[in-house]
Design a protein around this motif. Structure first.
Motif, short mmCIF file in Angstrom:
data_model
loop_
_atom_site.label_atom_id
_atom_site.label_comp_id
_atom_site.label_asym_id
_atom_site.label_seq_id
_atom_site.Cartn_x
_atom_site.Cartn_y
_atom_site.Cartn_z
N THR A 64 8.59 -40.71 -17.54
CA THR A 64 8.52 -41.17 -16.16
C THR A 64 7.87 -42.54 -16.12
N ILE A 65 8.40 -43.42 -15.29
CA ILE A 65 7.87 -44.78 -15.14
C ILE A 65 7.76 -45.07 -13.65
N GLY A 66 6.55 -45.39 -13.19
CA GLY A 66 6.34 -45.66 -11.77
C GLY A 66 5.42 -46.84 -11.54
N GLN A 67 5.41 -47.35 -10.33
CA GLN A 67 4.57 -48.48 -9.95
C GLN A 67 3.12 -48.06 -9.75
N TYR A 68 2.19 -48.77 -10.37
CA TYR A 68 0.77 -48.54 -10.11
C TYR A 68 0.42 -49.04 -8.72
N LEU A 69 -0.35 -48.22 -7.99
CA LEU A 69 -0.85 -48.60 -6.67
C LEU A 69 -2.36 -48.49 -6.68
N GLN A 70 -3.01 -49.53 -6.28
CA GLN A 70 -4.47 -49.63 -6.34
C GLN A 70 -5.13 -48.80 -5.24
N PRO A 71 -5.92 -47.76 -5.59
CA PRO A 71 -6.53 -46.91 -4.57
C PRO A 71 -7.58 -47.61 -3.70
N SER A 72 -8.35 -48.53 -4.28
CA SER A 72 -9.39 -49.22 -3.52
C SER A 72 -9.69 -50.56 -4.20
N ARG A 73 -10.53 -51.36 -3.57
CA ARG A 73 -10.89 -52.67 -4.14
C ARG A 73 -11.72 -52.53 -5.42
N LYS A 74 -12.29 -51.37 -5.64
CA LYS A 74 -13.11 -51.15 -6.84
C LYS A 74 -12.28 -50.70 -8.04
N HIS A 75 -11.00 -50.45 -7.82
CA HIS A 75 -10.13 -50.01 -8.91
C HIS A 75 -9.43 -51.19 -9.56
N HIS A 76 -8.76 -50.92 -10.64
CA HIS A 76 -8.04 -51.96 -11.39
C HIS A 76 -7.06 -52.66 -10.45
N PRO A 77 -7.02 -53.98 -10.46
CA PRO A 77 -6.11 -54.70 -9.57
C PRO A 77 -4.65 -54.53 -9.99
N ILE A 78 -3.77 -54.66 -9.03
CA ILE A 78 -2.34 -54.69 -9.32
C ILE A 78 -1.99 -56.09 -9.83
N ALA A 79 -1.37 -56.15 -10.99
CA ALA A 79 -0.97 -57.45 -11.54
C ALA A 79 0.33 -57.93 -10.91
N GLY A 80 1.12 -57.01 -10.40
CA GLY A 80 2.38 -57.38 -9.76
C GLY A 80 3.20 -56.16 -9.44
N PHE A 81 4.18 -56.34 -8.55
CA PHE A 81 5.08 -55.25 -8.18
C PHE A 81 6.38 -55.39 -8.94
N VAL A 82 6.76 -54.33 -9.61
CA VAL A 82 8.00 -54.30 -10.38
C VAL A 82 9.14 -53.97 -9.43
N THR A 83 10.22 -54.71 -9.50
CA THR A 83 11.33 -54.54 -8.56
C THR A 83 12.15 -53.30 -8.91
N PRO A 84 12.87 -52.76 -7.93
CA PRO A 84 13.76 -51.62 -8.23
C PRO A 84 14.77 -51.94 -9.33
N GLU A 85 15.24 -53.18 -9.37
CA GLU A 85 16.19 -53.57 -10.42
C GLU A 85 15.55 -53.49 -11.81
N GLU A 86 14.28 -53.87 -11.91
CA GLU A 86 13.58 -53.78 -13.20
C GLU A 86 13.39 -52.33 -13.62
N PHE A 87 13.11 -51.47 -12.63
CA PHE A 87 12.98 -50.05 -12.94
C PHE A 87 14.30 -49.48 -13.46
N GLU A 88 15.41 -49.91 -12.88
CA GLU A 88 16.72 -49.46 -13.35
C GLU A 88 16.96 -49.94 -14.78
N SER A 89 16.51 -51.15 -15.07
CA SER A 89 16.65 -51.68 -16.42
C SER A 89 15.85 -50.86 -17.42
N TYR A 90 14.63 -50.49 -17.03
CA TYR A 90 13.81 -49.63 -17.89
C TYR A 90 14.50 -48.28 -18.12
N LYS A 91 15.12 -47.74 -17.06
CA LYS A 91 15.83 -46.46 -17.19
C LYS A 91 16.96 -46.57 -18.21
N THR A 92 17.75 -47.65 -18.12
CA THR A 92 18.85 -47.86 -19.05
C THR A 92 18.34 -47.95 -20.48
#
Length: 329
Positions: free
Chosen positions: A257-285
């Motif tokens: 399973t591969i999913g987007q990390y979502l930051q629970p609060s400002r004290k948690h690890h920051p999000i470096a970026g949002f992966v697009t749905p197209e990139e997720f499809e590429s990972y699936k392939t």
């Protein structure tokens, strides 16, 4: 307002972050990035959702849906699907991505396995997912409690398939063996991220120990489906994700399973970026090309999201492969 706004952007969550996660209080605030349109989902509130919430509250059971602030809680609870989180609501680890509270957990509740089994029956689950907090304070890491829960569900719901999402049982001899002996249909343990980010994201764990755990589960019972997942958007590179896929396949993991990390609060690890749905499809392939029997890869993919449907597809894939192998002899 969306369910993600409620779970991640509620100012009360931000204010309470240091209390809920005292070990994260010293971390600098990391601004929470605005979510792209493909991340947003509707807030819960249907009649079925309310019924599920009431049943779980009445049974005194915790779910990872709530504790980890899962964005799919509205969809899953509306279908009366829930992922049970056993052994309490306090974790002995302090992973930088996780919304579960850290501290000294309470003693195990010996009635919990039977209550989980009864809730499974009451919800009419044909496939149930059971996970837990890390319990480094216990001699077996909670392995026997997992095994007792599996046995209780088998007794109450003999037609229900069981998936466990376990901790790594680090330095707990015989723990994995106890869980596999109980006979779960799916053994899941998440690698969570790429090796280079373990120190900052998952400091209490060891990448190659987790990988070996998955491999050992398959060795103990080759019929057990093995499953693992990672989050993306933490700062990993595409090459690193591909390497994790290769490592999982070397350990004979069936399902990724591969999913987007979502930051629970400002004290948690920051999000470096949002992966697009197209990139997720590429990972699936890519994952299918590397030999996984089943792949779930999308922004909102989580370990237990659509677990029942995915398990049915995973079982079908194994059957097709067995037929293909038989035909080739």
């Amino acid at each position: 307002m969306t369910v993600l706004d409620l779970l991640h952007d509620d100012p009360r969550k931000k204010t309470g972050a240091a209390l809920r996660h005292p070990e994260k209080a010293g971390r600098p605030d990391a601004p929470i990035l605005r979510k792209p349109p493909w991340i947003r989902v509707k807030a819960p509130g249907s009649k079925a959702w309310t019924e599920t919430s009431g049943l779980l509250k009445g049974a005194g059971l915790a779910t990872v849906c709530q504790e980890a602030a899962c964005p799919n809680i509205g969809e899953c609870w509306e279908k009366k699907h829930a992922t049970f989180m056993i052994m309490g609501e306090v974790c002995t680890r302090a992973c930088a991505f996780c919304n579960v509270a850290t501290g000294l957990p309470a003693p195990l509740d010996p009635t919990e396995p039977e209550r989980v089994a009864e809730a499974t029956r009451a919800l009419g689950l044909t496939h149930v997912v059971v996970t837990s907090v890390d319990r480094d304070d216990l001699d077996d890491g909670g392995a026997d409690h997992f095994a007792r829960t599996i046995s209780a569900i088998r007794a109450a719901c003999p037609g229900t398939t069981i998936e466990v999402l376990t901790p790594d049982f680090l330095r707990k001899a015989g723990a994995l063996e106890r869980v596999i002996e109980a006979g779960p249909d799916v053994f899941n343990h998440n690698l969570e991220t790429v090796p280079s980010l373990y120190v900052s994201v998952r400091p209490g764990a060891r990448y190659f120990h987790s990988l070996r755990l998955l491999q050992r589960a398959k060795e103990l019972n080759p019929a057990t489906f093995t499953k693992s997942g990672i989050m993306v958007g933490l700062g990993e590179s595409r090459i690193e994700v591909m390497q994790v896929m290769d490592d999982m396949r070397s350990a004979e993991v069936d399902f990724i399973t591969i999913g987007q990390y979502l930051q629970p609060s400002r004290k948690h690890h920051p999000i470096a970026g949002f992966v697009t749905p197209e990139e997720f499809e590429s990972y699936k392939t890519l994952a299918y090309a590397k030999g996984f029997s089943y792949v779930a890869s999308s922004p909102l993919t989580r370990s237990s999201h659509h677990a029942g449907e995915d398990f049915a597809k995973l079982r079908e894939a194994r059957s097709r492969q067995a037929l293909a192998n038989a035909g080739g002899r």
